[in-house]
Design an enzyme around this catalytic site. Structure first.
Site, PDB file in Angstrom:
ATOM      1  N   GLU A   5      35.917  15.509  47.166  1.00 25.40           N
ATOM      2  CA  GLU A   5      37.379  15.611  47.063  1.00 25.40           C
ATOM      3  C   GLU A   5      38.059  14.263  47.208  1.00 25.40           C
ATOM      4  O   GLU A   5      39.258  14.132  46.992  1.00 25.40           O
ATOM      5  CB  GLU A   5      37.910  16.621  48.092  1.00 25.40           C
ATOM      6  N   CYS A  53      29.801  17.296  53.697  1.00 22.92           N
ATOM      7  CA  CYS A  53      29.709  16.469  54.904  1.00 22.92           C
ATOM      8  C   CYS A  53      29.028  17.238  56.043  1.00 22.92           C
ATOM      9  O   CYS A  53      27.843  17.515  55.950  1.00 22.92           O
ATOM     10  CB  CYS A  53      31.101  15.955  55.287  1.00 22.92           C
ATOM     11  N   HIS A 113      32.055  12.974  50.151  1.00 22.78           N
ATOM     12  CA  HIS A 113      33.266  13.783  49.985  1.00 22.78           C
ATOM     13  C   HIS A 113      33.683  13.820  48.513  1.00 22.78           C
ATOM     14  O   HIS A 113      34.361  12.902  48.053  1.00 22.78           O
ATOM     15  CB  HIS A 113      34.400  13.206  50.831  1.00 22.78           C
TER      16      HIS A 113
END
Lengths: 215, 253
Positions: free
Chosen positions: A195, A82, A193
């Site tokens: 994750e 990001c 992202h």
């Protein structure tokens, strides 16, 4: 046992990044840290970003932490997430103009209101929030096992415009086509992202933990 | 191809259990939040929202533990709402593993709180939840305190103001439809979605899969939220996506 330093510069929630890395690499040592020595000794480094880019760059400071990040950028498998992608370019429009790291040539711009609509005319919302397709522009060890045009989770209002096409690892369409992943030598950085991107995201993190930094 | 419309299962959590009421009363137990969140993740949910409806402040810690446990196992965005009143509450939820917090009553009580929270943590993690009730044709009023307190605020104007104050997203619930299974209030949804440039999640009233389709095609919602149709096993998230895809809506499959 490989060690992964996740750079903690005191902004936002970095727990998810650590949890996801631990999930895909249970034997790895994942350390959330702002200690330059720990970053120096880690085998690989993750630079996550959240919030505003000015705050991110200020929080990194001018001292040892910034030095350690730059050393890692020169030498180790490095994953920016990001703002961790945006910070690598020369400059961001955010915050009235913010100079960045100039590791990759290019700039970071606000999604231009005049382009933010679908072909049907319906407006496209900003922030760009949700699951969008990531078109791999070239082969890379971090794409292994991830289907072409797989969807990843995005949330951002600014996008990277790479000046050197050779650095573009993936693009995504949202009003315009922007750089959603960048790669150069030992550096890989993503606007989305991983994750928070379920299977595709976990696969990318798993690939990163097993990557030696060569392409 | 482009950005997918999102399907967001919502878990109303009371003292660590998932419950679901009709028009905010008549509450039914629907199970363990961690197990349910895992199931929705496997089914392909795009995000999960937890609304803490625990009345007593003594039990507020329970939701933090729920979020912590879910965040260890579920790698999609998590939103938590209910009782978020201070910057410290936001920080606690983000540290527990939430990606976004939903602010409702506290935003009405003190709109600057939304500004402070988004300045501090970034707009991307600040959702403003709006509970709206129709007062006249084409007019909706904002309610707080779980729908018990009228505010006198116009819902569309309030959504616009919250976007200006730095909200990254609006979670819009029709109080008239919540729990009824009659479908979204499409006029309300469309009025708010067309009024703001940030994403809007439609909520309240989903009873079948066509309601989800209508929320996007007629309501112009960026995401659709539902609870009971998923909790009681009527439909899976996967079935919801199939129906939306068949209607020509882009979804993550």
């Amino acid at each position: 046992m490989t060690s992964v330093a996740v750079i903690d510069y005191g902004m936002g929630n970095l727990r998810s990044v650590c949890k996801a890395l631990e999930h895909v690499a249970p034997s790895a040592r994942v350390q959330l840290t702002s200690d330059p020595d720990m970053i120096r000794h880690a085998d690989r480094v993750v630079f996550p970003g959240q919030g505003a880019i000015g705050g991110c760059i200020t929080a990194l400071g001018q001292g040892g932490l910034r030095e350690a990040v730059f050393e890692a950028l020169r030498a180790k498998p490095f994953l920016g997430i990001c703002l961790g992608l945006q910070a690598l370019y020369d400059f961001s429009e955010e915050g009235g103009g913010t100079p960045c790291f100039s590791v990759l040539p290019g700039s970071v711009r606000l999604f231009p209101p005049e382009k933010m609509h679908e072909a049907s005319g319906l407006p496209l919302k900003v922030p760009h929030m949700g699951w969008n397709q990531v078109h791999q522009e070239r082969a890379h060890p971090l794409w292994r096992g991830i289907p072409q045009d797989a969807r990843f989770y995005f949330v951002h209002s600014y996008y990277a415009e790479a000046a050197d096409a050779a650095d573009i690892a993936a693009t995504t369409d949202y009003g315009l086509r922007f750089t959603s992943a960048a790669a150069r030598a030992n550096i890989f950085a993503v606007q989305f992202h991983p994750e928070k991107s379920q299977k595709a995201g976990l696969k990318l993190l798993e690939n990163f933990v097993g990557w030696n930094g060569a392409v | 191809m482009g950005l997918a419309k999102r399907i967001i299962p919502c878990l109303d959590v009371d003292n660590g259990r998932v419950v679901k009421g009709v028009k905010f009363v008549d509450i039914r137990d629907a199970g363990n939040p961690v197990e349910i969140a895992r199931r929705y993740d496997e089914q392909g949910a795009d995000e999960i929202t937890f609304l803490d409806i625990t009345a007593s402040s003594d039990n507020r810690e329970t939701i933090v533990h729920v979020v912590e446990q879910v965040a260890e196992q579920v790698f999609i965005p998590l939103t938590v709402g209910g009782g978020i009143r201070k910057v410290e509450d936001v920080r606690r939820m983000l540290n527990a593993g939430a990606d976004k917090v939903a602010i409702n009553t506290a935003a009405v009580a003190r709109p600057e709180f939304v500004k402070e929270a988004s300045d501090h943590f970034g707009s991307q993690c600040i959702v403003v939840a709006i509970d709206a009730k129709q007062t006249a044709p084409g007019k909706w009023e904002v309610f707080t305190h779980g729908g018990r307190k009228a505010t006198g605020l116009d819902a569309v104007a309030w959504a616009r103001r919250m976007a200006e104050y730095g909200a990254g997203e609006i979670l819009l619930t029709s109080m008239d439809r919540d729990g009824t299974k009659d479908g979204f209030d499409l006029a309300l949804t469309r009025a708010v979605c067309d009024a703001v440039s940030i994403p809007v999640i439609a909520s309240g009233g989903v009873g079948d899969l066509d309601h989800l389709v209508d929320g996007v095609t007629q309501g112009h919602a960026d995401a659709v939220l539902a609870a009971s149709i998923f909790h009681f096993g009527e439909y899976t998230v996967g079935q919801a996506k199939e129906r939306m895809a068949a209607a020509g809506i882009e979804v993550r499959q």
